[in-house]
Each structure stands twice: as structure tokens, then as C-alpha cells.
Design a protein around this motif. Sequence first.
Motif, PDB file in Angstrom:
ATOM      1  N   TRP A  22       0.836  -1.205   0.000  1.00 11.79           N
ATOM      2  CA  TRP A  22       0.000   0.000   0.000  1.00 11.79           C
ATOM      3  C   TRP A  22       0.869   1.252   0.000  1.00 11.79           C
ATOM      4  CZ3 TRP A  22      -4.882  -0.566  -1.240  1.00 11.79           C
ATOM      5  CH2 TRP A  22      -5.453  -1.816  -1.082  1.00 11.79           C
ATOM      6  N   PHE A  23       1.970   1.202   0.725  1.00  7.92           N
ATOM      7  CA  PHE A  23       2.929   2.303   0.742  1.00  7.92           C
ATOM      8  C   PHE A  23       3.473   2.546  -0.673  1.00  7.92           C
ATOM      9  CE2 PHE A  23       7.451   3.373   0.780  1.00  7.92           C
ATOM     10  CZ  PHE A  23       7.473   4.556   1.489  1.00  7.92           C
ATOM     11  N   ARG A  25       2.079   1.714  -3.538  1.00 10.43           N
ATOM     12  CA  ARG A  25       1.003   2.238  -4.390  1.00 10.43           C
ATOM     13  C   ARG A  25       0.749   3.714  -4.093  1.00 10.43           C
ATOM     14  NH1 ARG A  25      -4.612   3.009  -4.189  1.00 10.43           N
ATOM     15  NH2 ARG A  25      -5.595   2.737  -6.223  1.00 10.43           N
ATOM     16  N   GLU A  26       0.660   4.058  -2.806  1.00  6.30           N
ATOM     17  CA  GLU A  26       0.410   5.448  -2.422  1.00  6.30           C
ATOM     18  C   GLU A  26       1.468   6.381  -2.991  1.00  6.30           C
ATOM     19  OE1 GLU A  26       0.726   8.064   1.635  1.00  6.30           O
ATOM     20  OE2 GLU A  26      -0.172   6.078   1.793  1.00  6.30           O
ATOM     21  N   ASN A  27       2.719   5.973  -2.917  1.00 12.19           N
ATOM     22  CA  ASN A  27       3.789   6.822  -3.439  1.00 12.19           C
ATOM     23  C   ASN A  27       3.793   6.875  -4.959  1.00 12.19           C
ATOM     24  OD1 ASN A  27       5.292   8.052  -1.186  1.00 12.19           O
ATOM     25  ND2 ASN A  27       5.389   5.933  -0.518  1.00 12.19           N
ATOM     26  N   LEU A  29       1.120   6.724  -6.801  1.00 10.09           N
ATOM     27  CA  LEU A  29       0.021   7.637  -7.138  1.00 10.09           C
ATOM     28  C   LEU A  29       0.392   9.083  -6.818  1.00 10.09           C
ATOM     29  CD1 LEU A  29      -3.013   5.516  -5.896  1.00 10.09           C
ATOM     30  CD2 LEU A  29      -2.209   5.837  -8.259  1.00 10.09           C
ATOM     31  N   ARG A  30       1.131   9.304  -5.741  1.00  7.10           N
ATOM     32  CA  ARG A  30       1.562  10.654  -5.370  1.00  7.10           C
ATOM     33  C   ARG A  30       2.491  11.241  -6.442  1.00  7.10           C
ATOM     34  NH1 ARG A  30       3.930  10.240  -0.047  1.00  7.10           N
ATOM     35  NH2 ARG A  30       1.781  10.228   0.659  1.00  7.10           N
ATOM     36  N   THR A  69       9.843   3.537   5.564  1.00  2.00           N
ATOM     37  CA  THR A  69       8.862   2.650   4.941  1.00  2.00           C
ATOM     38  C   THR A  69       8.246   1.769   6.021  1.00  2.00           C
ATOM     39  OG1 THR A  69      10.497   0.912   4.573  1.00  2.00           O
ATOM     40  CG2 THR A  69      10.204   2.515   2.788  1.00  2.00           C
TER      41      THR A  69
END
Length: 93
Positions: A22-23, A25-27, A29-30, A69
Motif C-alpha cells: 500500500w505504501f 502504491r500510495e507513493n 500515485l503521489r 517505509t
Amino acid sequence: MNENVRLTAWVRGRVQGVGFRWFARENALRIGGLTGFASNLADGRVQVVAEGTREGCERLLDWLRTGDTPGRVEGVTEIWGEPRGGYGGFEIR
């Protein structure tokens, strides 16, 4: 020149069961403009595949390697290649 590339990274350490995918993916997308996926492997590593600009992929790789992380990253191995396409976004697998 900031051509599109494919980054495949294998992250080893304590990276499963801690929200690492998830980390990633979040980054991704960011950063924006990246497609691909993050997936747990049977040997305990997480595989991250990202396609987009070289700059964007390098930023994601830097984040994967930092100490900030989930879990504990012991090392990251990466290869670079030509984008293959076919991703609709950035997925968790």
C-alpha cells in the motif's frame, strides 16, 4: 530526455504484512503518471513493477530504499527495461 521506462524492483526484509504494498502504491500515485503493481512473493519479498517516466520511476525507487517505509527494508534489487503497457493504474496484487 525523460523517456518512459519500466522499473522492476524486488524489496527484501520484513516487508510483508506491514502495509508495504500500500505504501508503494500510495507513493506511485503521489508521483503521478506511473502504472504497474506491487505484489507479495512466496519468498517474503515484495515485487514492484512501475512504468512511466524515468524520473518518476527513480523517485519511487528512492522511496522504496529509504528507511521511512513500513516494516524494515534490508535491500532493493532493480532492473530497468522498456515499458510493456497494459496497466490501467497502479494495483495491489
